[in-house]
Design an enzyme around this catalytic site. Sequence first.
Site, mmCIF file in Angstrom:
data_model
loop_
_atom_site.group_PDB
_atom_site.id
_atom_site.type_symbol
_atom_site.label_atom_id
_atom_site.label_comp_id
_atom_site.label_asym_id
_atom_site.label_seq_id
_atom_site.Cartn_x
_atom_site.Cartn_y
_atom_site.Cartn_z
ATOM 1 N N LYS A 137 0.836 -1.210 0.000
ATOM 2 C CA LYS A 137 0.000 0.000 0.000
ATOM 3 C C LYS A 137 0.873 1.263 0.000
ATOM 4 O O LYS A 137 2.059 1.206 0.319
ATOM 5 C CB LYS A 137 -0.925 -0.006 1.216
ATOM 6 C CG LYS A 137 -0.201 0.056 2.548
ATOM 7 C CD LYS A 137 -1.149 -0.210 3.720
ATOM 8 C CE LYS A 137 -0.394 -0.075 5.031
ATOM 9 N NZ LYS A 137 -1.141 -0.632 6.168
ATOM 10 N N ARG A 190 -10.587 0.265 15.189
ATOM 11 C CA ARG A 190 -10.413 1.152 14.036
ATOM 12 C C ARG A 190 -11.372 0.669 12.948
ATOM 13 O O ARG A 190 -12.450 1.186 12.814
ATOM 14 C CB ARG A 190 -8.943 1.130 13.585
ATOM 15 C CG ARG A 190 -8.627 2.118 12.489
ATOM 16 C CD ARG A 190 -7.156 2.107 12.087
ATOM 17 N NE ARG A 190 -6.725 0.854 11.496
ATOM 18 C CZ ARG A 190 -5.546 0.653 10.914
ATOM 19 N NH1 ARG A 190 -4.664 1.642 10.879
ATOM 20 N NH2 ARG A 190 -5.223 -0.501 10.390
ATOM 21 N N TYR A 226 15.415 30.499 4.013
ATOM 22 C CA TYR A 226 14.250 31.237 4.532
ATOM 23 C C TYR A 226 14.413 31.519 6.025
ATOM 24 O O TYR A 226 14.714 30.621 6.804
ATOM 25 C CB TYR A 226 12.975 30.423 4.346
ATOM 26 C CG TYR A 226 12.429 30.418 2.937
ATOM 27 C CD1 TYR A 226 12.060 31.601 2.309
ATOM 28 C CD2 TYR A 226 12.259 29.216 2.254
ATOM 29 C CE1 TYR A 226 11.537 31.585 1.015
ATOM 30 C CE2 TYR A 226 11.735 29.195 0.963
ATOM 31 C CZ TYR A 226 11.377 30.393 0.355
ATOM 32 O OH TYR A 226 10.865 30.377 -0.903
ATOM 33 N N MET A 231 10.779 23.959 -0.579
ATOM 34 C CA MET A 231 9.916 23.013 -1.287
ATOM 35 C C MET A 231 10.707 22.041 -2.164
ATOM 36 O O MET A 231 10.464 20.846 -2.138
ATOM 37 C CB MET A 231 8.890 23.776 -2.129
ATOM 38 C CG MET A 231 7.744 22.881 -2.598
ATOM 39 S SD MET A 231 6.536 23.740 -3.604
ATOM 40 C CE MET A 231 5.825 24.894 -2.453
HETATM 41 C C1 LIG Z 1 -0.320 -1.678 6.859
HETATM 42 C C2 LIG Z 1 -0.918 -2.931 7.323
HETATM 43 C C3 LIG Z 1 -0.141 -4.082 7.548
HETATM 44 C C4 LIG Z 1 1.371 -4.066 7.488
HETATM 45 O O1 LIG Z 1 1.909 -3.598 8.695
HETATM 46 P P1 LIG Z 1 3.490 -3.599 8.956
HETATM 47 O O2 LIG Z 1 3.621 -3.142 10.355
HETATM 48 O O3 LIG Z 1 4.086 -2.623 7.991
HETATM 49 O O4 LIG Z 1 3.969 -4.979 8.712
HETATM 50 C C5 LIG Z 1 -0.788 -5.263 7.829
HETATM 51 N N1 LIG Z 1 -2.129 -5.314 7.936
HETATM 52 C C6 LIG Z 1 -2.912 -4.222 7.763
HETATM 53 C C7 LIG Z 1 -4.390 -4.350 7.919
HETATM 54 C C8 LIG Z 1 -2.334 -3.002 7.475
HETATM 55 O O5 LIG Z 1 -3.113 -1.910 7.338
#
Ligand SMILES: *Cc1c(COP(=O)(O)O)cnc(C)c1O
Length: 338
Positions: free
Chosen positions: A33, A117, A248, A293
């Site tokens: 992700k 969550r 800056y 930036m």
């Molecule tokens: C991001 C995520 C993971 C991975 O977590 P890590 O700590 O990076 O291994 C696993 N399961 C879910 C549901 C996540 O959102």
Amino acid sequence: MAKITLNKNNFFNNLDIIAKATKSVDKIAMVLKDNAYGHGLVEMATMAKEYGVKKAVVQTETEAKNIEDFFDYILTLNSIPHDMSDKIRYTINDLNSIVKFPHCTKVELKVDTGMHRNGIAMSQIEEAFTKIKEQGLLLEGVFTHHRSADELSSEWFWQMDNFKKVKQEAQNLADKHGFGTLRFHSSNSAALFRNSDFDEDMARVGIAAYGCMNLPDAIKVEGLKPVLSLYANKISSRELTKGERVGYGGIFETDENCVVSNYDFGYGDGFLRVCSNNYTTPDAKQSVGRISMDNSSFICEDEEILIFDDAGEIAKVVKTISYEVLTSLKPSIRREIV
Ligand SMILES: *Cc1c(COP(=O)(O)O)cnc(C)c1O
């Protein structure tokens, strides 16, 4: 141009360590992700496939579509199907969302075992199964997520215990509704390594594969190596005399004559601005003045500068986590596998 290098040897080294814990490469679900934690989605998918990883986890269907050719199984954590395919699975995060999934969608049910969550409550499992059946969805798996696997506390055990109850109830209901044998998984990186005898169907591994896992000493995992390094290139240099100020607001003042150069990596590219005047690179080059930036200044004359080769180190300096440092890196930065 600033560039990211991805060290394939280090990545494969990390996957070796992970595969030992899962006891099988087939049980590794590589979490890709957020542009593969800033590393580059397609680059990491390419290398994961080369290693033999067959499963991936992403947030959205769009991400899944981009890596469909690389894996047999892709779980999306937060997506409603628009363009379903045989490989993509969709997460049910809430009872009320079940009606949004088209007939015959392959789904996995997320259950909240304590994190509060996403996921349905443990008391809603029976209702969820009934609704999934009514909607005509293909339920393949049930999973949960830990809130404190990376902390030295009893919470991991408490959630594992809750998930054990979930698994029993879910498999009974699956048998009743004719869903077949379900896939169960609860582990992220930290949770996987806390489990000395891992026996789930897969582990969702992110940060350990990228080699930037930071755990307390008692549960530390040895041998993981950071995959990503960030280099920037010099735009210009200037000789400054003692007492002159940089950038800056002029927040840095030289205490001796020195050469300050400006490099092409700024907060717009993902260099956290809180590092301004407060960061020293692995080669002992000092960040001076505010990060702007597209630029940042260092006391340095080199054409190319290594900004960091361990996101965990830079995270420590500014009191955040490697995840934030990495996911801040913009997709437009050039990526190179080395
Ligand atoms: C991001 C995520 C993971 C991975 O977590 P890590 O700590 O990076 O291994 C696993 N399961 C879910 C549901 C996540 O959102």
